[in-house]
Write an enzyme that holds these catalytic residues in place. Structure first.
Site, PDB file in Angstrom:
ATOM      1  N   GLU A 161      39.467  45.959  39.606  1.00  0.00           N
ATOM      2  CA  GLU A 161      38.109  45.709  39.117  1.00  0.00           C
ATOM      3  C   GLU A 161      37.327  45.078  40.242  1.00  0.00           C
ATOM      4  O   GLU A 161      37.731  44.046  40.774  1.00  0.00           O
ATOM      5  CB  GLU A 161      38.144  44.703  37.973  1.00  0.00           C
ATOM      6  CG  GLU A 161      38.214  45.310  36.615  1.00  0.00           C
ATOM      7  CD  GLU A 161      38.105  44.230  35.570  1.00  0.00           C
ATOM      8  OE1 GLU A 161      37.322  43.275  35.764  1.00  0.00           O
ATOM      9  OE2 GLU A 161      38.815  44.329  34.580  1.00  0.00           O
ATOM     10  N   ASP A 218      30.859  34.407  32.709  1.00  0.00           N
ATOM     11  CA  ASP A 218      31.915  33.952  33.604  1.00  0.00           C
ATOM     12  C   ASP A 218      31.990  32.441  33.702  1.00  0.00           C
ATOM     13  O   ASP A 218      30.971  31.748  33.643  1.00  0.00           O
ATOM     14  CB  ASP A 218      31.691  34.537  35.004  1.00  0.00           C
ATOM     15  CG  ASP A 218      32.048  36.012  35.043  1.00  0.00           C
ATOM     16  OD1 ASP A 218      33.241  36.321  34.854  1.00  0.00           O
ATOM     17  OD2 ASP A 218      31.137  36.848  35.219  1.00  0.00           O
TER      18      ASP A 218
END
EC number: 4.2.1.20
Lengths: 389, 251
Positions: free
Chosen positions: B36, B47
């Site tokens: 990724e 995040d």
């Protein structure tokens, strides 16, 4: 799906974990907004605790001095807490209480929304955590102290530009982990659906009252309604009940040091379409879609986006959006203070400044209502530092 | 898109530089079933601290979207390990979905995951992805009801990415029991391969998740943390990824 959008604006652009909490909130809101017990409680607190209705005041000396339209001020500065934010704070806190949540999370820029949430949390016996950009914590020490006195915890946010947008990011990060027992009490008509609708509805009390009050005082509707726009909650609140009337709706954005300098917070005038904080709207961003820093003398307007319903009202032509610079806002601050004995919040001073621009060009029998969304006590430090203009 | 039992390392494009990212990719590719590659964003709200800092470092060092495609093109000269791009929606929206997906595909990306684009809003995006021949990956969370999990599975042409916990990305000492329950539930409902991420930092956790029915396990923050602290990041990253993939144990 369709109720999520205003035309093409709005929506629910969020990570999957938030889809379910937003659905729960939507269901609860639809259930309680017409619930007699909920509305009775809300009205009780708005009237007896927050001081509604607020007056609609004819600023006669200012109007005569300008020599044009009659300027009326909707006095949200007299609301408990010193700004319109209380309408939404108590509304959503009560909704959260009815939903069985124990804790409120909020973001705040200038601190007014944080204070409103802290007050409502104290009143309803709920724990309150307020995220505030570290830079705003420095700029707005008094409001940080006030929130503490009201029993809230203020969490300084050190990431990114250390201002309002980063505080929203951090509040979302908290909510994604704690939604089972926490309600995220967003302070403006921004964010993913259903927030722009909920906040607009709780703020619409401003416009409903103003409409009745002007009909009573003048027997006619105003020619223009003017309000400042950061995220856009006070503007949406006063505009909404006038949307179907023949009334000019004028939103005033923070022009900062001037649009040409790039130092401003005018997302409707100088932003581009984007998707951020859960909504499709106008944002200040670079050509790669990175959100860019903003500037305004007023912390409450210092946000790189705007509520999706404003984007819709702009594109459909129903409302106009203009800008006023820091300097013009400060001049209006002093003018209103000396002419009417009212210290406006620097946010609201933007709306006053624009009304002062257009009033002289209007007829004496025409009427402008300015939403005086907050009082200026919180800004005295800034005004003292900047000095007279 | 990847073999059962795969380790899926996450790296941020441009952290700390385009050249370094390329070295990191080449260091991990032999142990990875898929990689990724995260596109830095000014406000990465899903995040945790570690990956936020990683995005900020890349942006401070002058990262441009085009760098992602440069890294990919260069990587493709050396490796055929599948790569999906992980991004927030605004950079894609601003570039134009068709242009963005077209460039991604042309540079060698195999798929794309847009963190803040839920399936309900992805109609046009899905059509364009299919026309451009790029695989779609959507997130599912422990609170995703069965009915929407089916929609997510249907919209995903690459695999389904299961979020293991409530919260943001970032290493955790222990994964909650809900993570394993969720993997088992998704296993029954989804036809796609399942990758699980958020919170994983050790080989035991990878193994536990694979035993519960995951096909692949994503490790991000633990690697970013290591890179940002290490004096010899390429070597240490390689060692860590080998260990997480079970390779060094098998030896």
């Amino acid at each position: 799906m369709d109720d999520m959008f205003f035309g093409r604006f709005g929506g629910q652009f969020v990570p999957e974990t938030l889809v379910e909490p937003l659905r729960e909130l939507e269901k609860a809101y639809k259930k309680f907004k017409d619930d007699p017990e909920f509305n009775e409680a809300l009205e009780y607190y708005l009237r007896n605790w927050a001081g509604r209705p607020t007056p609609l005041y004819y600023a006669e000396r200012l109007s005569k001095k300008l020599g044009g339209a009659k300027i009326y001020l909707k006095r949200e500065d007299l609301l408990h807490g010193g700004a319109h934010k209380t309408n939404n704070g108590i509304g959503q806190a009560l909704l959260a209480k009815f939903m069985g949540k124990e804790r409120l999370i909020a973001e705040t820029g200038a601190g007014q929304h944080g204070v409103a949430t802290a007050m409502a949390g104290a009143l309803l016996g709920m724990k309150v955590d307020v995220y505030m950009g570290a830079e705003d914590v420095e700029r707005q020490k008094m409001n940080v102290f006030r929130m503490g006195l009201l029993g809230a915890r203020v969490i300084p946010v050190e990431s990114g530009s250390r201002t309002l947008k980063d505080a929203i990011n951090e509040a979302l990060r908290d909510w994604v982990a704690t939604f089972e027992y926490s309600h995220y009490l967003i302070g403006s008509v921004v964010g993913p659906y259903p927030y722009p609708v909920i906040v607009r509805d709780f703020q619409s009390v401003i416009g409903r009252e103003a409409r009745e009050q002007i009909l009573e005082a003048e027997g006619t509707l105003p020619d223009a309604v003017v309000a400042c726009v950061g995220g856009g909650s006070n503007a949406m609140g006063i505009f909404y009940p006038f949307v179907n009337d023949k009334v000019r709706l004028i939103g005033v954005e923070a022009g900062g040091k001037g649009l040409e300098t790039g130092l401003h917070a005018a997302s409707l005038n100088a932003g581009e379409l984007g998707v951020f904080h859960g909504m499709l709207s106008y944002f200040l961003q670079n050509e790669e879609g990175q959100i860019t820093p903003t500037h305004s003398v007023s912390a409450g307007l210092d946000y790189p986006g705007v509520g999706p319903e404003h984007a819709y009202l702009k594109d459909s032509g129903r409302a106009e959006y203009v800008t006023v610079t820091d300097e013009e806002a400060l001049r209006a601050f002093h003018e209103l203070s000396r002419t009417e004995g009212i210290l406006p919040a620097l946010e609201s001073a933007h709306a006053v400044a624009y009304a002062m621009k257009i009033a002289p060009e209007m007829d004496k029998d025409e009427i402008i209502i300015v939403n005086l969304s907050g009082r200026g006590d919180k800004d005295l430090d800034i005004v003292r530092r900047v000095g007279n203009v | 898109m990847f073999e059962r039992g795969s380790l899926i390392p996450y790296l941020t494009a441009g952290d700390p530089s385009v050249e370094k990212t390329l070295e990191f990719l080449l260091a991990v590719e032999e142990f990875a079933g898929l990689i990724e590659l995260g596109i830095p964003f000014s406000d990465p709200m899903a995040d945790g601290k570690t990956i936020q800092e990683s995005h900020y470092r890349a942006l401070r060092n002058g990262f441009k979207l085009e760098d992602t495609f440069r890294i990919l093109r260069e990587f493709r000269r050396h490796s055929s390990t599948p790569v999906i791009l992980m991004t927030y929606y605004n950079p894609v929206f601003r570039t134009g979905v068709r242009r963005f997906l077209g460039e991604a595909k042309a540079s060698g990306a195999d798929g794309i995951l847009v963190v803040d684009l839920p399936v309900s809003h992805a109609g046009e995006f899905l059509d364009i992805a299919s026309e451009e021949g790029i695989k779609t990956v959507f997130l599912a969370a422990p609170n995703t009801p069965d009915e929407r999990l089916r929609e997510i599975d249907k919209a995903s042409t690459g695999f389904v990415y299961l979020i293991s916990l409530y919260g943001t990305t970032g290493a955790r000492d222990r994964l909650p029991e809900t993570a394993f329950e969720f993997v088992r539930r998704a296993r029954k409902i989804c036809n796609n391969k399942l990758a699980v991420g958020f919170g994983v930092s050790r080989r035991e956790q990878v193994e536990e998740l694979l035993r519960a029915g995951a096909d692949g396990v994503v490790v991000g923050s633990a690697l970013i943390e290591l890179i940002s602290r290490s004096e010899n990041p390429v070597e240490e990253l390689r060692k860590k990824v080998a260990e997480l993939s079970g390779y060094s144990k098998a030896l």
